[in-house]
Design a protein around this motif. Sequence first.
Motif, mmCIF file in Angstrom:
data_model
loop_
_atom_site.group_PDB
_atom_site.id
_atom_site.type_symbol
_atom_site.label_atom_id
_atom_site.label_comp_id
_atom_site.label_asym_id
_atom_site.label_seq_id
_atom_site.Cartn_x
_atom_site.Cartn_y
_atom_site.Cartn_z
ATOM 1 N N MET A 98 -34.634 -4.014 51.872
ATOM 2 C CA MET A 98 -34.423 -5.445 51.706
ATOM 3 C C MET A 98 -34.336 -6.133 53.065
ATOM 4 N N LEU A 99 -34.812 -7.357 53.118
ATOM 5 C CA LEU A 99 -34.724 -8.134 54.346
ATOM 6 C C LEU A 99 -33.303 -8.652 54.549
ATOM 7 N N PRO A 100 -32.914 -8.913 55.805
ATOM 8 C CA PRO A 100 -31.525 -9.313 56.093
ATOM 9 C C PRO A 100 -31.028 -10.515 55.298
ATOM 10 N N LYS A 101 -31.871 -11.516 55.081
ATOM 11 C CA LYS A 101 -31.420 -12.706 54.364
ATOM 12 C C LYS A 101 -31.065 -12.365 52.915
ATOM 13 N N ASP A 102 -31.858 -11.488 52.300
ATOM 14 C CA ASP A 102 -31.544 -11.046 50.933
ATOM 15 C C ASP A 102 -30.245 -10.248 50.905
ATOM 16 N N ILE A 103 -30.042 -9.416 51.928
ATOM 17 C CA ILE A 103 -28.811 -8.625 51.984
ATOM 18 C C ILE A 103 -27.611 -9.543 52.158
ATOM 19 N N LEU A 104 -27.733 -10.526 53.052
ATOM 20 C CA LEU A 104 -26.630 -11.433 53.329
ATOM 21 C C LEU A 104 -26.254 -12.247 52.093
ATOM 22 N N GLU A 105 -27.255 -12.736 51.387
ATOM 23 C CA GLU A 105 -27.008 -13.658 50.286
ATOM 24 C C GLU A 105 -26.834 -12.961 48.938
ATOM 25 N N ARG A 106 -27.435 -11.757 48.779
ATOM 26 C CA ARG A 106 -27.390 -11.117 47.468
ATOM 27 C C ARG A 106 -26.988 -9.646 47.513
ATOM 28 N N GLY A 107 -26.503 -9.205 48.676
ATOM 29 C CA GLY A 107 -26.039 -7.833 48.768
ATOM 30 C C GLY A 107 -24.788 -7.606 47.935
ATOM 31 N N VAL A 108 -24.629 -6.378 47.446
ATOM 32 C CA VAL A 108 -23.494 -6.019 46.590
ATOM 33 C C VAL A 108 -22.775 -4.817 47.197
ATOM 34 N N ASP A 109 -21.459 -4.922 47.290
ATOM 35 C CA ASP A 109 -20.623 -3.794 47.722
ATOM 36 C C ASP A 109 -20.381 -2.911 46.506
ATOM 37 N N GLY A 110 -21.309 -2.008 46.262
ATOM 38 C CA GLY A 110 -21.252 -1.198 45.050
ATOM 39 C C GLY A 110 -20.229 -0.095 45.073
ATOM 40 N N ASP A 111 -19.862 0.394 46.265
ATOM 41 C CA ASP A 111 -18.914 1.511 46.334
ATOM 42 C C ASP A 111 -17.500 1.066 46.691
ATOM 43 N N GLY A 112 -17.296 -0.257 46.862
ATOM 44 C CA GLY A 112 -15.952 -0.784 47.056
ATOM 45 C C GLY A 112 -15.319 -0.511 48.399
ATOM 46 N N ASP A 113 -16.136 -0.247 49.434
ATOM 47 C CA ASP A 113 -15.546 0.043 50.749
ATOM 48 C C ASP A 113 -15.400 -1.205 51.615
ATOM 49 N N GLY A 114 -15.723 -2.383 51.052
ATOM 50 C CA GLY A 114 -15.592 -3.623 51.788
ATOM 51 C C GLY A 114 -16.791 -3.980 52.631
ATOM 52 N N LEU A 115 -17.809 -3.123 52.666
ATOM 53 C CA LEU A 115 -19.016 -3.371 53.445
ATOM 54 C C LEU A 115 -20.240 -3.224 52.550
#
Length: 385
Positions: free
Chosen positions: A181-198
């Motif tokens: 994924m491109l950075p803008k997609d990660i920034l706007e639509r990224g999901v913290d799926g494992d709950g580590d805060g990142l």
Amino acid sequence: MRAALVVLTLATPAAAAPCGGDFGTFLAAMQAEAVAAGVPADKAGEFFTGARIDQKVLKADRSQGVFRKTFLDFSQSLISKQRLATAKSRSESLNTIFDQAEAEYGVSRGILLAFWAFETDFGQVQGNFNTRNALLTLAHDCRRPELFQPQVLAAAQLHALDEFDLDTTGAWAGEIGMVQMLPKDILERGVDGDGDGLILLKSSEADAILSGARMLQHHGWRAGQPWLAEVTLPGDFDWSLSGLETERVTEDWAALGVAPRNGPLAPGLAASILLPQGRKGPAFLAYPNYRTLFEWNKSFVYVTTAAYFATRIEGAIPYAAGGPDPALSPEEMTALQEKLAALGHEVGQIDGILGAGTRKAVQKEQLRLGLPADGWPTRDLLDAL
């Protein structure tokens, strides 16, 4: 902090640093824009210091030969028994995550597994281009600065969130992580799926899968609907009805003799007939969800292959390859595009690649010349023109 930066990104106008020219001047302009977009000055300084142009990125951008392959060649090179078995194994081992992706975003696991497989071979091959340099190289280059300059700003903001190291590597065009994924997609639509805060798409399977699902949902994926189905067509089918420009509901296609090879047609959905290699090759019915996949990749052959592989992961039988007419060589395709352009057709860049514009122009000329109008360029068409 993350929410504030995302809001600033959405509110910031598209980057407008001058492309070309002195790279140091360009970096200074982009750094100023990053600070204006909310990146702390010290983090912005870190991000842009030491960046350089990567000539290998420019070379890759101008030589995308893989898109010259036909659908049959491309799909047979990417889809194997081993890759299909791996997809099914990952589906089982990460069942909870895929269930979550479907429950929260409506995206089928087959699609996510197909892109995961094709983009990085399930995370094993994520690319070795320095992402920061790749993005800045393409943002500085004057071919597509309007696409890549906002991606630079997004990467700088991810760096400020401790989610983008300066030695991050990925694809030559700046995509990052297991599903690229491109950075803008990660920034706007990224999901913290494992709950580590990142949100770390390079190392976290949960982050990558759920982020990919959320991105597709954002682009219009319809929960519970199919995307592609192989069909058979009658011998007297009107080939000019094929192509993404023509949509009819499935009941109308059925009335014209279109029949599924795997299960029933989805009732009441608009769909298009796809003939990736013309009337003598495989035939598919493309539903609305198919179109959203072009937000992941713009190549018709790539998207169709990924969509088909997703159906195989979910149990579809192999396609009927048929016996398509031979593909034109790159030189012949270039000559055809030149002839079509001279006739007034919009074929896009004359590059020897069979893109959407060329397919549409081919179909129009086939119809004019009394040839089967299936959108597949043949030597007969080239000779007739």
